[in-house]
Scaffold this motif. Structure first.
Motif, short mmCIF file in Angstrom:
data_model
loop_
_atom_site.label_atom_id
_atom_site.label_comp_id
_atom_site.label_asym_id
_atom_site.label_seq_id
_atom_site.Cartn_x
_atom_site.Cartn_y
_atom_site.Cartn_z
N ALA A 86 44.58 29.31 -18.66
CA ALA A 86 43.16 29.01 -18.45
C ALA A 86 42.27 30.00 -19.18
CB ALA A 86 42.84 29.00 -16.96
N ALA A 87 42.62 31.29 -19.11
CA ALA A 87 41.81 32.30 -19.78
C ALA A 87 41.87 32.16 -21.30
CB ALA A 87 42.28 33.70 -19.36
N VAL A 88 43.04 31.83 -21.82
CA VAL A 88 43.18 31.60 -23.27
C VAL A 88 42.29 30.43 -23.69
CG1 VAL A 88 44.76 30.77 -25.05
CG2 VAL A 88 45.47 32.60 -23.51
N ASP A 89 42.31 29.36 -22.91
CA ASP A 89 41.50 28.19 -23.27
C ASP A 89 40.00 28.47 -23.14
OD1 ASP A 89 43.62 26.71 -24.03
OD2 ASP A 89 43.59 25.31 -22.33
N CYS A 90 39.62 29.38 -22.25
CA CYS A 90 38.20 29.77 -22.19
C CYS A 90 37.75 30.33 -23.53
CB CYS A 90 37.97 30.79 -21.08
SG CYS A 90 37.95 30.08 -19.42
N SER A 150 48.20 43.82 -22.02
CA SER A 150 48.58 42.87 -20.98
C SER A 150 48.04 41.50 -21.35
CB SER A 150 48.02 43.31 -19.62
OG SER A 150 46.61 43.41 -19.67
N LEU A 151 48.56 40.47 -20.69
CA LEU A 151 48.13 39.10 -20.98
C LEU A 151 46.67 38.88 -20.62
CD1 LEU A 151 51.38 37.42 -19.69
CD2 LEU A 151 50.53 37.22 -22.03
N LEU A 152 46.25 39.44 -19.49
CA LEU A 152 44.85 39.41 -19.08
C LEU A 152 44.33 40.84 -19.02
CD1 LEU A 152 44.61 36.78 -16.16
CD2 LEU A 152 44.14 36.47 -18.59
N LEU A 153 43.12 41.03 -19.55
CA LEU A 153 42.51 42.35 -19.54
C LEU A 153 41.33 42.33 -18.56
CD1 LEU A 153 42.40 42.89 -23.39
CD2 LEU A 153 44.06 43.85 -21.79
N PRO A 154 41.40 43.08 -17.45
CA PRO A 154 40.25 43.15 -16.54
C PRO A 154 39.10 43.87 -17.22
CG PRO A 154 42.28 43.95 -15.50
CD PRO A 154 42.55 43.86 -16.96
N ALA A 155 37.91 43.30 -17.13
CA ALA A 155 36.74 43.92 -17.76
C ALA A 155 35.47 43.34 -17.17
CB ALA A 155 36.77 43.70 -19.28
N ASP A 156 34.52 44.19 -16.86
CA ASP A 156 33.18 43.77 -16.46
C ASP A 156 33.20 42.72 -15.35
OD1 ASP A 156 32.19 45.48 -18.42
OD2 ASP A 156 32.21 43.91 -19.94
N GLY A 157 34.04 42.92 -14.35
CA GLY A 157 34.06 42.02 -13.21
C GLY A 157 34.77 40.71 -13.44
N GLY A 158 35.53 40.61 -14.52
CA GLY A 158 36.28 39.38 -14.80
C GLY A 158 37.53 39.68 -15.58
N ALA A 160 41.41 37.05 -21.89
CA ALA A 160 42.75 36.84 -22.44
C ALA A 160 42.95 37.74 -23.66
CB ALA A 160 42.94 35.38 -22.83
N PHE A 161 44.14 38.30 -23.78
CA PHE A 161 44.52 39.10 -24.94
C PHE A 161 44.33 38.26 -26.20
CE2 PHE A 161 48.39 41.12 -27.23
CZ PHE A 161 47.57 42.00 -27.92
N ASP A 162 43.60 38.79 -27.19
CA ASP A 162 43.22 37.95 -28.33
C ASP A 162 44.40 37.50 -29.18
OD1 ASP A 162 43.82 40.33 -29.62
OD2 ASP A 162 41.77 40.77 -30.22
N TYR A 163 45.54 38.16 -29.07
CA TYR A 163 46.74 37.73 -29.81
C TYR A 163 47.15 36.31 -29.43
CZ TYR A 163 51.61 37.82 -31.42
OH TYR A 163 52.81 37.53 -32.04
N LEU A 164 46.84 35.91 -28.20
CA LEU A 164 47.30 34.62 -27.70
C LEU A 164 46.46 33.44 -28.19
CD1 LEU A 164 47.75 35.68 -23.95
CD2 LEU A 164 49.47 35.78 -25.76
N ILE A 165 45.25 33.71 -28.64
CA ILE A 165 44.29 32.62 -28.87
C ILE A 165 44.69 31.72 -30.02
CG2 ILE A 165 41.87 32.08 -29.29
CD1 ILE A 165 41.23 34.90 -28.28
N ASP A 166 45.30 32.30 -31.06
CA ASP A 166 45.58 31.55 -32.28
C ASP A 166 47.02 31.10 -32.40
OD1 ASP A 166 42.93 31.87 -33.04
OD2 ASP A 166 43.34 33.74 -34.09
N LEU A 167 47.79 31.17 -31.31
CA LEU A 167 49.18 30.71 -31.36
C LEU A 167 49.21 29.23 -31.75
CD1 LEU A 167 50.55 32.42 -28.13
CD2 LEU A 167 51.02 33.09 -30.50
N ALA A 168 50.08 28.91 -32.69
CA ALA A 168 50.08 27.56 -33.27
C ALA A 168 50.52 26.49 -32.28
CB ALA A 168 50.98 27.53 -34.51
N TRP A 169 51.31 26.87 -31.27
CA TRP A 169 51.89 25.86 -30.39
C TRP A 169 51.05 25.58 -29.14
CZ3 TRP A 169 52.46 28.32 -25.80
CH2 TRP A 169 52.70 29.70 -25.81
N LEU A 170 49.87 26.14 -29.05
CA LEU A 170 49.05 25.91 -27.86
C LEU A 170 48.69 24.42 -27.75
CD1 LEU A 170 46.60 28.94 -28.05
CD2 LEU A 170 48.51 28.64 -26.47
#
Length: 716
Positions: free
Chosen positions: A292-296, A347-355, A358-368
């Protein structure tokens, strides 16, 4: 990304698990790693403070460098950044930073962009003042402060975030860099996919003022430094010889598959963990939260997402994988797992600013996979107007036309700059070209009054009007607009300008869609040498023109020549762009359709089915995927199985109605072929009610003179 080839022009729309993780909590190691990641750089977080010197900046992680695995149990910030391996582009980047100007480094996530820039900056200009820019700052005020500083560096990580609504403009960049007695360097890094969204080949789907403004800024970086994810043999040899840091040597062992920086940031291992977590009894809820965080981020939201929003979003991902059958863990345990750093790195999720981000490495994976419809809805319902504007452009890029219209409508009603124009573009892409033209005429008059007739933005609006007149089937008016426009572009911009050449390609398309395919072929043949002179033989625009030439040759009855031209184009596209690029898939589609039209539906079906498998893997649920399914069903019917074709086309129509809307030209075109197959399988009487209803919808949505309306009304 042009979509002109997917249907007849009148129907085309623009287009190792963490061993120390403790259930329910974030490990101490992860807490330490994430705290280091969030630690501010000395005296540069607040734009009101005086900047420090470059030599005083020591926290590379706070500037965007990915942390590496902890060495020997150390928790120190210095140890989180491994030894620097001198990259092949280091000397070039150092020289450019020392010379001043705009230095842009482009590459995939974890290619090592920020680390290269950081080390080159420290070596080149240690006595320069240092400004750490943030996209949420008052950037105009920042530009003024930089302009008042003689020698300085402005650091912009994730530069795409600075190009959104209200962001940096070319004027601000020029203000910062101006002055012959000053030495100012703007250092920016940008992921390849985000940089690609501002390329010339995206013009057909993203032509609006915000896109133009961002593109103008990027063009100021004369020659971006492109950094490959995979390291060169020389770089790998240096990594192997790293005596002091065993992490470097270990990462170099996998250099044939992954980049050294990629392994250091634990990217591949995190992906492995994410995939494994979906198994029953592992961490399926955590995996769903990550999805869900990656898709955000894929949906255009790059700020941390609140926990309650992620919990709403993740349910759809969990249900799709099996829901309760996966025996999901508690939400507390899920967040604990997802935020645990692998060996103290990312980490897969990075806590920041109250939320959570997603780790940016995951966003451009071809198989999503494709993004669920409900995710777009939930995110849009929680977005601010400015965020809705960004979501709208992400929807345009992913061809989610209905979402784009809704997002831009919300943004424009809230007064977001440029949203009115973007909304008009989205309406055109969503199959409402006549409505788009009306809105664009208004925008054109506003630009004429504010900017003048010859301003580039005014010329762009005229181009967009012509494009959507073509989509609406109003070929006479479109050709008239284009004929006048190309003369003005030649006078104002020059005959070799990419916008002038793009208008000439639209004129060739108008000629083709008016039925003069032989004339269109001549226009394309005349255009190609001019494009090649201005842009080079391998430019995306040149390859696109060659693709359209192949299509025009086929429509002109020169099928053998068309297939030869398209095969040559395909070979060049695969070499230049790679086999997975959407334009490569488009050319394969054209070749397959020509094969069927040449009398070999069996071979056409084989090619289309192979193409569909690749499209579903690369594009997911996408407009082009639906077009391929349409053609597969059509050729099945024409090969003698109309009953089977009826069932398949009915399924395509259902998906198109959800994806495009019931009155989109693509949906209406599929309904026409469905009615044809109903007639072939069940007789004329069964098809007549379908054709009558379709005719009414075509007249309502497209008008009486649109080619599809005329075709439906003339159906025997």
């Amino acid at each position: 990304m042009a979509a002109a080839a997917w249907l007849p022009g009148w129907a085309t729309a623009v287009i190792a698990a963490v061993g120390a993780a403790v259930t329910g909590v974030v490990t101490a190691e992860a807490q330490s790693a994430l705290a280091l990641r969030r630690r501010p750089v000395r005296q540069v977080e607040d734009s009101r403070l005086q900047p420090c010197h470059v030599r005083e900046v020591s926290d590379a992680i706070a500037l965007g460098v990915h942390p590496a695995a902890v060495r020997g149990g150390s928790r120190t910030g210095t140890d989180r950044v491994p030894d620097f391996v001198r990259r092949d582009r280091f000397d070039e980047v150092r020289r450019r930073i020392a010379s001043g100007g705009f230095v842009l480094i482009v590459g995939e996530s974890t290619a090592g962009k920020s680390r290269l820039a950081f080390e080159a900056m420290k070596a080149a200009v240690p006595e320069h003042r240092f400004f750490h820019a943030r996209p949420t700052q008052d950037l105009r005020a920042l530009a003024a402060r930089v302009a008042a500083t003689r020698n300085c560096v402005v650091w912009c990580d994730e530069f795409d975030q600075f190009l959104r609504v209200g962001g940096l403009t070319a004027d601000m960049v020029a203000t910062m860099l101006a002055g012959s007695r000053r030495r100012v360097t703007l250092i920016a890094s940008m992921r390849s996919r985000e940089f690609d969204r501002y390329s010339a080949r995206q013009r057909d789907v993203t032509e609006a003022t915000t896109w133009q403004a961002g593109r103008e800024v990027l063009l100021m970086a004369d020659d971006p430094v492109e950094l490959d994810r995979l390291w060169t043999p020389r770089e790998v040899r240096l990594a192997h010889s790293s005596v002091e840091d065993p992490r470097i040597r270990a990462a170099a062992e996998g250099a044939s598959r992954f980049g050294v920086a990629e392994v250091l940031a634990a990217g591949p291992e995190l992906v492995k963990d994410w995939k494994h977590a979906w198994q029953a009894g592992e961490h399926p809820r955590g995996a769903a939260l990550v999805a869900a965080a990656v898709d955000c981020r894929r949906m255009g939201l790059h700020r941390p997402v609140r926990e309650e929003v992620l919990l709403r979003l993740h349910e759809e991902y969990l249900v799709r994988r099996g829901g309760p059958l996966l025996r999901p863990e508690s939400p507390e345990a899920a967040f604990g797992w997802a935020t645990s750093a692998v060996h103290g790195a990312s980490s897969l999720l990075l806590p920041a600013d109250g939320g959570y981000l997603a780790f940016d490495y995951l966003i451009d994976l071809a198989w999503l996979p494709s993004i669920p419809e409900i995710s777009w809805r939930i995110l849009l319902a929680t977005a601010s107007p400015d965020e809705a504007f960004g979501i709208g452009w992400a929807a345009v890029y992913l061809m989610r036309t209905t979402i784009a219209v809704e997002a831009f409508d919300f943004a424009r009603r809230s007064g977001v700059p440029d949203a009115e124009y973007a909304h008009a573009i989205a309406l055109g892409n969503a199959g409402r070209p006549a409505t788009a033209v009306q809105a664009l005429w208004t925008a054109l008059e506003q630009r004429r009054g504010r900017l003048g007739d010859d301003h580039p933005a005014t010329l762009v609006a005229r181009n967009d009007i012509a494009r959507y007149l073509l989509e609406a089937g109003d070929l006479v008016r479109a050709s008239g607009v284009l004929d006048r426009l190309v003369l003005d572009q030649q006078r104002v911009l020059g005959a070799g300008h990419e916008q002038t050449l793009g208008t000439r390609r639209l004129l060739a398309r108008a000629c083709r869609e008016s039925g003069d395919c032989a004339g269109a072929v001549q226009r394309y043949l005349a255009l190609l040498p001019d494009q090649e002179r201005a842009m080079g033989h391998e430019h995306m625009e040149v390859l696109l023109t060659r693709q359209e030439l192949g299509r025009a040759l086929g429509l002109a009855g020169r099928v053998t020549e068309a297939r030869e031209e398209l095969r040559r184009t395909l070979a060049d596209q695969e070499r230049v762009m790679g086999p997975s690029h959407p334009q490569v898939l488009t050319t394969r589609y054209e070749i397959a359709v020509l094969t069927g039209q040449a009398g070999d539906p069996t071979e056409a079906l084989r090619q289309l089915e192979a193409l569909l498998a690749d499209q579903e893997r690369i594009l997911g649920r996408h407009s082009r995927t639906l077009s391929t399914r349409h053609q597969i069903a059509r050729f099945i019917g024409e090969a003698g199985e109309p009953g089977n074709a009826v069932l398949q086309l009915a399924n395509v129509i259902t998906d198109q109605q959800e994806f495009h809307g019931a009155l989109h030209p693509r949906t209406l075109a599929t309904r026409y072929d469905h009615a044809r197959m109903v007639e072939l399988s069940g007789g004329r009487e069964q098809a007549l009610p379908l054709l009558a209803a379709l005719g009414e919808d075509c007249r309502s949505a497209l008008g009486d003179t649109h080619p599809l309306t005329v075709r439906v009304q003339g159906a025997p």
